[in-house]
Design an enzyme around this catalytic site. Sequence first.
Site, PDB file in Angstrom:
ATOM      1  CG  HIS A  63      -0.360   0.027   2.403  1.00 55.72           C
ATOM      2  ND1 HIS A  63       0.657  -0.836   3.098  1.00 55.72           N
ATOM      3  CD2 HIS A  63      -0.325   0.932   3.631  1.00 55.72           C
ATOM      4  CE1 HIS A  63       0.937  -0.684   4.147  1.00 55.72           C
ATOM      5  NE2 HIS A  63       0.185   0.621   4.554  1.00 55.72           N
ATOM      6  CG  HIS A  65      -0.003   4.235   4.869  1.00 50.05           C
ATOM      7  ND1 HIS A  65      -0.996   3.423   5.741  1.00 50.05           N
ATOM      8  CD2 HIS A  65      -0.766   5.202   4.827  1.00 50.05           C
ATOM      9  CE1 HIS A  65      -2.110   4.088   6.072  1.00 50.05           C
ATOM     10  NE2 HIS A  65      -2.067   5.263   5.481  1.00 50.05           N
ATOM     11  CG  ASP A  67       4.877   2.774   7.468  1.00 51.55           C
ATOM     12  OD1 ASP A  67       4.051   3.196   6.523  1.00 51.55           O
ATOM     13  OD2 ASP A  67       4.560   2.097   8.444  1.00 51.55           O
ATOM     14  CG  HIS A 140      -4.186  -0.647   6.406  1.00 56.62           C
ATOM     15  ND1 HIS A 140      -3.833  -0.430   7.474  1.00 56.62           N
ATOM     16  CD2 HIS A 140      -3.120   0.279   5.818  1.00 56.62           C
ATOM     17  CE1 HIS A 140      -2.911   0.246   8.102  1.00 56.62           C
ATOM     18  NE2 HIS A 140      -2.344   0.867   6.937  1.00 56.62           N
ATOM     19  CG  ASP A 211       0.616  -1.916   7.471  1.00 55.29           C
ATOM     20  OD1 ASP A 211       1.305  -2.672   7.701  1.00 55.29           O
ATOM     21  OD2 ASP A 211       0.485  -0.649   7.491  1.00 55.29           O
ATOM     22  CG  HIS A 269       3.996  -3.054  10.185  1.00 53.87           C
ATOM     23  ND1 HIS A 269       2.967  -2.425  10.981  1.00 53.87           N
ATOM     24  CD2 HIS A 269       4.094  -2.094   9.360  1.00 53.87           C
ATOM     25  CE1 HIS A 269       2.502  -1.256  10.651  1.00 53.87           C
ATOM     26  NE2 HIS A 269       3.453  -0.979   9.185  1.00 53.87           N
TER      27      HIS A 269
END
Length: 309
Positions: A63, A65, A67, A140, A211, A269
Site C-alpha cells: 500500500h 503509506h 513507511d 486497512h 497492514d 511491523h
Amino acid sequence: MEIWFLGTGAGRPMKHRNVTSIALRLPDPDCSLWMFDAGEGTQHQLMRTPLKLGKLEALFVTHLHGDHTYGIPGLLSTRSYVGGNSPLQLFGPPGIREMIETALTLSSTHLDYEITYHEVFEGVIYQTERYTVEALPLEHRIPCFGYRITECESQGKLNVELLQQLGVPAGPLFGRIKKGEDITLPDGTLIRAADVTGTPVCGRVIAIAGDTKPCDNASRLAQNADLLVHEATFAAGQEEKAHLYGHSTTVEAATTARDANAKRLIMTHFSTRFVEEDLAALEEEARAIFPNSSAAHDLYHTEVPRVRG
C-alpha cells in the site's frame, strides 16, 4: 529460497529498527531478488546484507503509506548506479505509477532500465516459469494488498543408474526426462519419467500480508502456507486500538496462522512503543496460540525449505 527482513518497524524509523521492507532471494537457477515494500532507508539496510540490488527483478508494494514506500525512488535510482539495467516489474495499488513517476520526474532522476508498472487487482498478478503470485485486498485505512507466492513443484532426482541399465544415453534425453517428459528409445522402449525419477519436491508457498485488521482474505492468503509473514503492530489486549488504525495484534496474527494451517509465522511491523527487549514477550504471546511463531528483527533472515511430496 531465503527471506530477509530489511525493516520491521511501523510508522517511522527508530534507532535500532527501520521501517518495513522484505526481500526474497530466489534459489538457483533464478538467483534473482524480489522485494516487498521499501520504506525510507531501505537501500541503506541492503548495504548491510549480501543481497545485490542489481539482482532486483520485481518490487511488490502492499500500500502507499510512507513507511512502506518512501524508500522506493532512492532504491530505483541506486539500482542504475550498481549495474541493474534489466527491466523491473513494479506492482502496487492504484496510484503507484503516479507516485513513483512524479518523484523521479521532479527530481530529474534518469534510470538505465525500463519499469513495467502493474496496478494490482484481486487474483493472479504475475507468473513466471517457476512462480505464481496472487494478490488479495486486506482491511486497512487505505487500499492494501497481501501477496501469496507459490513455487511450482519440481521433478525428483534422476535415477541415473536405472537409466543406464535401460540403455538411455546421458545427454539431452536426461534433460527431457528431468523435465517430466516421457521418451521412446530407438528400439521402441518407452521410458516413463515417473518411473526413473525420485519423489517430486513440493513447491513452497509464502504469504506476505500487508497492514491489515484480521480478515478472511488474510486467512485465504495464509492457507497451508509454508511461511506466513504477518504484521503484529500491537500486543495482546490492544485489539481495539489496533483495529482503529487498521492493524493486528500478536495474538490475531497467530490465530490467522493457526486457523489457516500455515507451517510457520514470522511477525513484523512493530509499533514504535516496543523496543527490541520487548520482542521476546511479543513472541511468547503468539506462541501461546501458534507455537511456530517468531518475531523478526532488522536483518533477520531465514531459509524457507522445500518439502518432498
